[in-house]
Scaffold this active site. Structure first.
Site, PDB file in Angstrom:
ATOM      1  N   LYS A 184       0.815  -1.209   0.000  1.00 60.45           N
ATOM      2  CA  LYS A 184       0.000   0.000   0.000  1.00 60.45           C
ATOM      3  C   LYS A 184       0.859   1.275   0.000  1.00 60.45           C
ATOM      4  O   LYS A 184       2.065   1.206   0.168  1.00 60.45           O
ATOM      5  CB  LYS A 184      -0.970  -0.027   1.195  1.00 60.45           C
ATOM      6  CG  LYS A 184      -1.953  -1.224   1.134  1.00 60.45           C
ATOM      7  CD  LYS A 184      -3.017  -1.046   0.070  1.00 60.45           C
ATOM      8  CE  LYS A 184      -3.724  -2.312  -0.390  1.00 60.45           C
ATOM      9  NZ  LYS A 184      -4.468  -3.081   0.559  1.00 60.45           N
TER      10      LYS A 184
HETATM   11  C1  LIG Z   1      -5.574  -4.250   0.868  1.00 60.08           C
HETATM   12  C2  LIG Z   1      -7.047  -4.039   0.915  1.00 60.08           C
HETATM   13  C3  LIG Z   1      -7.809  -4.350   2.060  1.00 60.08           C
HETATM   14  C4  LIG Z   1      -7.254  -5.094   3.205  1.00 60.08           C
HETATM   15  O1  LIG Z   1      -6.211  -4.461   3.825  1.00 60.08           O
HETATM   16  P1  LIG Z   1      -5.385  -5.265   4.954  1.00 60.08           P
HETATM   17  O2  LIG Z   1      -4.624  -4.190   5.652  1.00 60.08           O
HETATM   18  O3  LIG Z   1      -4.500  -6.230   4.231  1.00 60.08           O
HETATM   19  O4  LIG Z   1      -6.357  -5.941   5.828  1.00 60.08           O
HETATM   20  C5  LIG Z   1      -9.137  -3.986   2.073  1.00 60.08           C
HETATM   21  N1  LIG Z   1      -9.719  -3.408   1.019  1.00 60.08           N
HETATM   22  C6  LIG Z   1      -9.036  -3.126  -0.107  1.00 60.08           C
HETATM   23  C7  LIG Z   1      -9.744  -2.463  -1.238  1.00 60.08           C
HETATM   24  C8  LIG Z   1      -7.685  -3.465  -0.208  1.00 60.08           C
HETATM   25  O5  LIG Z   1      -7.008  -3.232  -1.338  1.00 60.08           O
END
Ligand SMILES: *Cc1c(COP(=O)(O)O)cnc(C)c1O
Length: 385
Positions: A184
């Site tokens: 991210k």
């Molecule tokens: C990555 C992601 C999540 C989950 O995030 P985590 O921190 O891995 O739990 C939720 N929604 C979207 C759209 C994502 O891309």
């Protein structure tokens, strides 16, 4: 062609993050403590959020938000099929029913016009996802939600930092969930943040740590007490100071990261704008895009190969790409439980079949970007119809 493989989205961790983690490891406090509190406060200040709660994932933030809102069996949560499964899994976790709504053809965000048709007296929450970092058109959704007493919980896993009509995503009173997963825009390896109104965040804080009614981390501090009460069967979702050590520095670098993401996007857009076989991502005039993903869509009528083969060809040219996302209704669990057919959400389904995400990260050098462009144009040329 480049001679080494370009990974899709490696993290960008500097010496500052490494030193801060080591400092934490050498301290007496490695789990939730002063650095997590500082990260929460600096994150909230950066966004202008009313309050923030650091957790171990965005999934945990979304789940905690739904439980704090009291969503449960008999309730419905309206969301999008064009997302990672976690967004919808948490609705199942609380025993509510996900109601999927198709997306807009340009942004691939949930379509506000279709949201209205999906509402029922059982609708408790609308859960939009800021797909790829492009903010959802929130005003029409809030206009539907407010008079009906429906909560709006935003999945902002991609939307750090982003703005909708000048407002920062995460600066509002309603719950907003961010992800700090390894790929991210800001990473703590694993981690997440829930923002929202202070009283809501305080209830969420209790639920996120065993349902204990006082800050557990203070219990082992001088002046802390051994006494606590459990007021709800809470979860174990707290962030550690090791993760917050990464977050504190990643937050300081975020503006520079986003600047580089924009530069890469500009280079891609310039290189592909006149290529008929490629449809480029959009940025509506009323948003500031976080550019988490650069999603290309193939114009299949102009090509002799499909998306899967296109990805194979890029891999042969040492370019790592991905697909965001396999729509939720195609996954066996959801398909079987709710009897979905692929065409039930035709915009999500048709766009899924022709989409791919190119490498986009502040790690990319100009040469990396040139390599991606060259490989992409080479595949287009080789397989033009
Ligand atoms: C990555 C992601 C999540 C989950 O995030 P985590 O921190 O891995 O739990 C939720 N929604 C979207 C759209 C994502 O891309």
């Amino acid at each position: 062609m480049r001679d080494t493989f370009l990974p899709f989205s490696p993290p960008l961790i500097g010496e500052e993050e490494i030193n801060e983690v080591v400092d934490t490891l050498r301290s007496d406090w490695i789990t939730t403590g002063p650095k997590t509190r500082r990260f929460e406060s600096e994150f909230a200040t950066y966004l202008g959020a009313p309050a923030a709660l650091a957790l171990n994932s965005c999934t945990a933030a979304l789940h905690t938000a739904l439980v704090t809102l009291g969503v449960g069996p008999g309730d419905e949560v309206v969301t999008t099929p064009m997302t990672f499964a976690a967004t919808v899994n948490v609705i199942e976790h609380v025993g509510a029913r996900p109601i999927l709504v198709d997306v807009e053809p340009d942004t691939l965000n949930i379509d506000p016009l279709k949201v209205e048709m999906a509402l029922s007296p059982r609708t408790k929450v609308i859960l939009p996802v800021h797909y790829a970092g492009h903010p959802v058109d929130l005003d029409p959704i809030l206009e539907l939600a407010r008079p009906r007493g429906i909560a709006v919980v935003e999945d902002a896993a991609h939307a750090l930092p982003a703005r909708y009509k000048g407002r920062r995503i995460g600066a509002s009173e309603n719950p907003v969930a961010f992800s700090f997963y390894a790929t991210k825009n800001l990473t703590t390896a694993e981690g997440g943040m829930l923002t929202g109104a202070p009283e809501f965040i305080e209830r969420a804080r209790v639920l996120s740590l065993h349902g204990m009614n006082r800050d557990a981390w203070k219990r082992y501090d001088k002046g802390g007490s051994w006494y606590y009460e459990v007021i709800a069967p809470g979860f174990k979702y707290n962030m550690t100071d090791i993760q917050a050590s990464l977050g504190l520095w990643q937050l300081r670098k975020l503006e520079a990261f986003v600047k580089r993401r924009r530069e890469v996007v500009k280079m891609y857009n310039e290189s592909f704008k006149n290529v008929e076989a490629l449809e480029l991502p959009v940025e509506k005039p009323y948003v500031e895009h976080a550019w988490h993903l650069y999603v290309l869509r193939l114009r299949q009528e102009a090509l002799r190969i499909d998306r899967d083969r296109f990805i194979e060809e890029l891999k042969k040219r040492n370019i790592g790409v991905s697909v965001h996302f396999i729509p939720v209704h195609l996954h066996p669990y959801y398909r079987n439980k709710y009897g979905y057919k692929p065409e039930d959400f035709p915009v999500a389904y048709n766009n899924y079949q022709r989409m791919l995400s190119l490498p986009l990260s502040p790690r990319l050098t100009d040469q990396d970007v040139a390599d991606v462009v060259e490989a992409t144009l080479d595949v287009v040329r080789a397989f033009l119809r």
